[in-house]
Design a protein around this motif. Structure first.
Motif, short mmCIF file in Angstrom:
data_model
loop_
_atom_site.label_atom_id
_atom_site.label_comp_id
_atom_site.label_asym_id
_atom_site.label_seq_id
_atom_site.Cartn_x
_atom_site.Cartn_y
_atom_site.Cartn_z
N SER A 2 -9.24 23.58 -40.52
CA SER A 2 -10.33 22.73 -41.02
C SER A 2 -11.62 23.00 -40.26
O SER A 2 -11.61 23.54 -39.15
CB SER A 2 -9.95 21.26 -41.04
OG SER A 2 -9.67 20.75 -39.82
N ASP A 342 -5.13 18.01 -53.71
CA ASP A 342 -5.91 18.61 -52.63
C ASP A 342 -7.38 18.76 -52.99
O ASP A 342 -7.73 18.99 -54.15
CB ASP A 342 -5.38 20.02 -52.31
CG ASP A 342 -3.92 19.99 -51.89
OD1 ASP A 342 -3.62 19.32 -50.89
OD2 ASP A 342 -3.10 20.61 -52.59
N PHE A 344 -10.09 21.28 -51.23
CA PHE A 344 -10.27 22.28 -50.17
C PHE A 344 -11.75 22.53 -49.90
O PHE A 344 -12.56 22.52 -50.82
CB PHE A 344 -9.58 23.59 -50.55
CG PHE A 344 -8.08 23.47 -50.61
CD1 PHE A 344 -7.35 23.17 -49.47
CD2 PHE A 344 -7.40 23.64 -51.81
CE1 PHE A 344 -5.96 23.05 -49.51
CE2 PHE A 344 -6.01 23.52 -51.87
CZ PHE A 344 -5.29 23.22 -50.71
N LEU A 359 -5.81 30.16 -50.36
CA LEU A 359 -4.54 29.44 -50.55
C LEU A 359 -3.35 30.25 -50.02
O LEU A 359 -2.50 29.72 -49.32
CB LEU A 359 -4.33 29.12 -52.03
CG LEU A 359 -5.32 28.13 -52.64
CD1 LEU A 359 -5.04 27.94 -54.12
CD2 LEU A 359 -5.29 26.78 -51.92
#
Ligand SMILES: Nc1nc2c(ncn2[C@@H]2O[C@H](COP(=O)(O)OP(=O)(O)OP(=O)(O)O)[C@@H](O)[C@H]2O)c(=O)[nH]1
Ligand SMILES: [Mg+2]
Length: 397
Positions: A2, A342, A344, A359
């Protein structure tokens, strides 16, 4: 994987208060310099408008949460020790602080806009926040310069002829900042310099260090303590000063954000972090009523407490990160019945192909094309994604 947002600034500007407000942590805060010594890393959130209502669905996020149609997507927030002039030479907590910033992607420079702390974070009055902005940029530049000089020394110490080029040395030394040989070369040439450090003047090196710093540690100024009466005058003066046009400013009250989050947890108010208003839902003491009244005036005047805005401006506007939702053959529902599970955060200018590789390598290798789940249209591998795109990836697998 992240993104990491670093909070920087001199001591006593409210870095830890902002950190606690954003992450609901409880690291020590204090009206004395160097309250923080060891860095803390916590989970904060950035807001993304939830696409689920467009698909007549209610989302079920895997990470973070959704509140009143707003997704709160996790990011890492790093609270570090305060920095004082001369830190790059080891003053204050010196270099230790600087290396804590190594792996941050973007910085939020927390500045005390009340002017009630001097350059070393001691209590005073009428301090000009511009001094703080200037010194911090200088410190960061000197830090980069020291590392750049190491690269030059190594280059000059190598045998002539066979050695790699200067940009390779710069990239090796500045690897932790994400400086690639390509970027180093591009910046050297953009500064109008030759790829031979023997031709560089001292001033050239400083400008080069500064440019590398600006490119690899973009920064937003969080003008904190704007709840203080002196804040407004400083805000007007500084945001109108052309010397500071290169920076982005956000008005902030970390105190207000912290108070609202606590009141929300205590069932006294209903507050969506970052919102420009809140609702009183519990019984208030006379003191709470007064405090919340002042906060209400603040958030309506500034469009919120500014804590969320500072993080989001850093990540989305300054860094250019793109939030994207994976869709599936069933639109926004996964095989397990999860809806928009999700969100992203992709790097700037990410394409459908970048998304696939983000991914998994297998998804990237087998990618045929994408499908925009809103329009049901096919999008090619090289199609650049936009914020809040909902995309299904079609692969050979
Ligand atoms: N008025 C006002 N005071 C604030 C605000 N945010 C923080 N403060 C006060 O500023 C002082 C310093 O806060 P900290 O969060 O400890 O500051 P810091 O930048 O982490 O300081 P160091 O860890 O020493 O570098 C404390 O007394 C806080 O209560 C704000 O939004 N408004
Ligand atoms: Mg602190």
């Amino acid at each position: 994987m992240s993104y990491r947002i670093g909070l920087v600034g001199k001591p006593s500007v409210g870095k830890s208060t902002l950190f606690n407000a954003a992450t609901m942590n409880d690291v020590p805060e204090g009206a004395y310099p160097f309250t923080t010594i060891d860095p803390s890393v916590g989970e904060a959130y950035v807001r993304v408008e939830c696409p689920a209502p467009e698909f007549d669905q209610t989302c079920t996020p895997e990470t973070g949460f959704c509140r009143h149609g707003t997704r709160y997507v996790p990011v890492k927030l790093v609270d570090v020790a305060g920095l004082i002039p001369g830190a790059h030479e080891g003053k204050g907590l010196g270099n230790q602080f600087l290396s804590d910033l190594n792996e941050t992607d973007v910085l939020v420079h927390v500045v005390d806009f009340s002017g009630t702390t001097d350059i070393e974070g001691e209590s005073t009055e009428g301090h000009d926040p511009r001094e703080d902005i200037d010194f911090l940029e200088r410190e960061l530049d000197q830090w980069y310069l020291g590392i750049l000089r190491k690269a030059v020394e190594k280059y000059e110490g190598a045998y002539e002829g066979a050695e790699p080029e200067i940009e390779e040395y710069v990239a090796t030394q500045m690897d932790a900042f994400g400086v690639s040989p390509d970027l180093a070369k591009q910046v050297i040439l953009a500064q109008g310099l030759d790829l031979d450090p023997a031709t560089w003047e001292e001033q050239d090196e400083l400008e080069l260090a500064r440019e590398l710093r600006v490119r690899t540690k973009p920064m937003v100024v969080a003008a904190n303590k704007m709840d203080h009466p002196a804040g407004a005058a400083n805000w007007a003066e500084i945001t109108e000063d052309p010397e500071y046009d290169h920076l982005t400013f956000t008005p902030v009250s970390a105190h207000a954000e912290k108070a609202l989050k606590q009141a929300d947890e205590g069932g006294v108010v209903d507050y969506d972090p970052g919102a420009d208003s809140f609702e009183i839902v519990g019984d208030l003491s006379a003191e709470q009523e007064k405090g919340l009244g002042a906060i209400e005036t603040f958030v309506s005047e500034f469009g919120g407490t500014g804590v969320q805005t500072a993080l989001e401006t850093a990540l989305f506007d300054v860094l250019g990160v793109v939030p994207v939702f994976p869709g599936s053959a069933k639109g926004v529902v996964t095989d397990e019945g999860k809806v928009l599970r999700d969100c992203f955060l992709l790097p700037p200018d990410a394409t459908v192909e970048d998304f696939a590789y983000f991914l998994h390598t297998d998804i990237g290798d087998g990618l045929l094309h994408g499908i925009d789940c809103r329009t049901k249209r096919q999008v090619g591998a090289s199609h650049e994604l936009e914020e809040r795109d909902v995309v299904e990836l079609i692969t050979t697998a």
